[in-house]
Design an enzyme around this catalytic site. Structure first.
Site, PDB file in Angstrom:
ATOM      1  N   ASP A   5       0.397   3.917   7.458  1.00 63.90           N
ATOM      2  CA  ASP A   5       0.555   3.680   6.022  1.00 63.90           C
ATOM      3  C   ASP A   5       1.739   2.747   5.793  1.00 63.90           C
ATOM      4  O   ASP A   5       2.642   3.038   5.011  1.00 63.90           O
ATOM      5  CB  ASP A   5       0.753   5.017   5.297  1.00 63.90           C
ATOM      6  CG  ASP A   5       0.604   4.885   3.784  1.00 63.90           C
ATOM      7  OD1 ASP A   5       0.350   3.778   3.311  1.00 63.90           O
ATOM      8  OD2 ASP A   5       0.764   5.899   3.088  1.00 63.90           O
ATOM      9  N   PHE A   6       1.721   1.591   6.497  1.00 63.45           N
ATOM     10  CA  PHE A   6       2.803   0.624   6.366  1.00 63.45           C
ATOM     11  C   PHE A   6       2.698  -0.082   5.020  1.00 63.45           C
ATOM     12  O   PHE A   6       1.639  -0.591   4.646  1.00 63.45           O
ATOM     13  CB  PHE A   6       2.733  -0.408   7.486  1.00 63.45           C
ATOM     14  CG  PHE A   6       3.254   0.080   8.810  1.00 63.45           C
ATOM     15  CD1 PHE A   6       3.515   1.425   9.030  1.00 63.45           C
ATOM     16  CD2 PHE A   6       3.471  -0.804   9.851  1.00 63.45           C
ATOM     17  CE1 PHE A   6       3.986   1.872  10.247  1.00 63.45           C
ATOM     18  CE2 PHE A   6       3.941  -0.369  11.076  1.00 63.45           C
ATOM     19  CZ  PHE A   6       4.204   0.968  11.272  1.00 63.45           C
ATOM     20  N   GLU A   7       3.803  -0.132   4.314  1.00 68.13           N
ATOM     21  CA  GLU A   7       3.857  -0.807   3.020  1.00 68.13           C
ATOM     22  C   GLU A   7       5.109  -1.676   2.974  1.00 68.13           C
ATOM     23  O   GLU A   7       5.816  -1.827   3.978  1.00 68.13           O
ATOM     24  CB  GLU A   7       3.856   0.227   1.887  1.00 68.13           C
ATOM     25  CG  GLU A   7       2.628   1.140   1.885  1.00 68.13           C
ATOM     26  CD  GLU A   7       2.655   2.204   0.795  1.00 68.13           C
ATOM     27  OE1 GLU A   7       3.397   2.013  -0.198  1.00 68.13           O
ATOM     28  OE2 GLU A   7       1.959   3.223   0.942  1.00 68.13           O
ATOM     29  N   GLY A   8       5.396  -2.247   1.822  1.00 73.23           N
ATOM     30  CA  GLY A   8       6.625  -3.009   1.642  1.00 73.23           C
ATOM     31  C   GLY A   8       6.752  -4.166   2.606  1.00 73.23           C
ATOM     32  O   GLY A   8       5.890  -5.041   2.680  1.00 73.23           O
TER      33      GLY A   8
END
Length: 463
Positions: free
Chosen positions: A279-282
């Site tokens: 759930d990689f974001e940013g």
């Protein structure tokens, strides 16, 4: 948390294995055969139970001993009890019945290199024979053979329709803590949220339960693990989710990559989990200048993540469940822009090389259809959040595929239908892009999703 539905099972993968046979070819009875795939400090084991009798069996129990130097960690398609160095695996509700001449299997990960000893199945030697009626002694196999074979190990496939929830287990999100034992039965996959890095570039991931000061009703670690086992006993998959809004993970070096593999593996082994949700974001993923081919990436944070995921998949085998939850910015926006080419944002489309590299091992992609600006679809029209049109357009893109940055020579091939789900908020408080439905009364603790075939009507699910 987040729920998903999907429409068909994942195909089994075929891997090479090294077989240590615990049963001679002429053995009669119920036998158990042990095979393994070794990695640096351990191996992934598969135990195949075969019924060589003339009558069906309704259950099985495989027991063995390990020396102190070796231990079993994560396991699948079985339930485990342990006493010291003695391990006992019993069937799940779906694989206990074995017809004459048929076989079933289960697997586990071992730390250490020793093979099992004193193996018995249903009270008899794993080499076959009649269970003892007045004795509990075990038999140690005296001969082994080693061969190379191929065959379908246990799969990480999911049911035809799946609900996936993000369980906020490590922090208080303002709407109350849900103990593991109280997770709704409708959920098929439970994502423990979140494992977070010690720093954005260390690669070291840590996961701990919500502190009592934040979550007064948090259960003990023992009860938490028991809850995981109870959910798995019901056929649920429990994953560790990495990242989230605040968990930036940039694997800029091979040392960070190796720390990622080691620390994620330690979490999976400690809690006996079924896999990993990315759930990689940013700013976790971005593309360096000149990195323009999603099929052949050169940016270290991309290359190292792919390598890390492949290592984990290899370590845990075909039963390893791998899911990804990117935002539209990192996937569908790649139709127009890719990286910083033309002065754009270096993060646009940055998930595409990871999805491409892992497409044969990817269980489920559930792009977040929220917290998104307008996105151009395959009809070359902009689509906005908050309605069925957006979900259909975004899902159509990952099913049909698209030319990356409009370049027909760099075409992202669509995923299988069973690999695609739709991510959407369950309530207005859960994220921008809430889509009203007759059943949109879910708690803000939950983000929901539904699956749809290409251009099929969307069905929403809520918890």
């Amino acid at each position: 948390m987040q729920l998903f539905a999907r429409i068909s099972a994942v195909a089994a993968l075929v891997l090479g294995t090294v077989i240590v046979s615990l049963a001679p070819a002429s053995a009669a009875g119920v036998t158990a055969t042990f095979s393994k795939q070794s990695w640096d400090t351990g191996y992934t084991a598969t135990v195949t139970i075969k019924n060589e009798t003339s009558a069906a069996i309704s259950s099985w129990k495989v027991e063995f001993d390990y020396p102190a130097s070796t231990s079993a960690g994560a396991y699948w398609d079985s339930l485990l009890t342990k006493s010291g160095n003695h391990y006992a695996f019993v069937n799940r509700e779906y694989n206990g019945s074995v017809a004459p001449g048929a076989s079933v299997s289960f697997g586990f990960n071992a730390t250490g290199t020793a093979d099992p000893a004193n193996c018995k199945i249903n009270g008899a030697a794993c080499t076959g024979g009649t269970p003892p009626t007045t004795s509990t002694t075990t038999t140690t196999p005296t001969t082994t053979t080693t061969t190379t074979t191929t065959g379908p190990p246990p799969t990480g496939s999911l049911p035809r329709k799946v609900l996936v929830g993000y369980l906020h287990a490590s922090f208080a999100n303002g709407s109350g803590y849900i103990p593991m034992k109280d997770v709704p039965d409708e959920w098929d996959v439970i994502n423990l949220s979140f494992a977070e890095p010690t720093s954005s570039t260390s690669g070291e991931l840590r996961f701990a339960q919500c502190p009592v000061a934040e979550c007064p009703n948090v259960e003990s670690e023992a009860d938490f693990i028991a809850g995981i086992r109870a959910q798995q006993a019901k056929g649920k998959k429990v994953l560790i989710s990495i990242g989230g809004q605040n968990g930036q993970v940039r694997l800029e070096t091979t040392a960070a990559r190796d720390a990622f593999v080691r620390s994620v593996g330690a979490i999976i082994d400690k809690y006996g989990l079924n896999g990993l949700d990315v759930d990689f974001e940013g700013h976790s993923l971005s593309l360096n200048s000149g990195d323009v081919d999603f099929k052949n990436p050169t940016t270290p944070v991309i290359v190292n993540l792919i390598s890390a995921l492949r290592s984990l998949k290899s370590r845990y085998g075909a039963s390893f469940v791998l899911t990804m939850a990117p935002e539209t910015f990192f996937v569908q926006v790649g139709y127009q822009f890719y990286g910083g080419a033309g002065g754009g944002d270096a993060r646009t489309g940055a998930y595409l090389p990871v999805i491409e590299a892992m497409r044969n091992d990817l269980t489920l992609l559930h792009v977040q259809d929220y917290n998104s600006g307008p996105v151009m679809g395959l009809d070359n029209q902009y689509h906005n959040m908050g309605g069925a049109d957006f979900h259909v357009a975004m899902t159509d893109m990952v099913l049909a595929g698209f030319p990356v940055r409009g370049d027909a020579s760099k075409f992202f091939t669509g995923l299988r239908q069973d690999q695609v789900a739709i991510g959407l908020p369950a309530a207005q408080y859960a994220g921008n892009g809430f889509t009203s439905t007759p059943r949109s009364t879910a708690s803000p603790r939950v983000r929901t999703a539904a699956a749809t075939a290409r251009r099929a009507p969307i069905r929403t699910c809520a918890a």
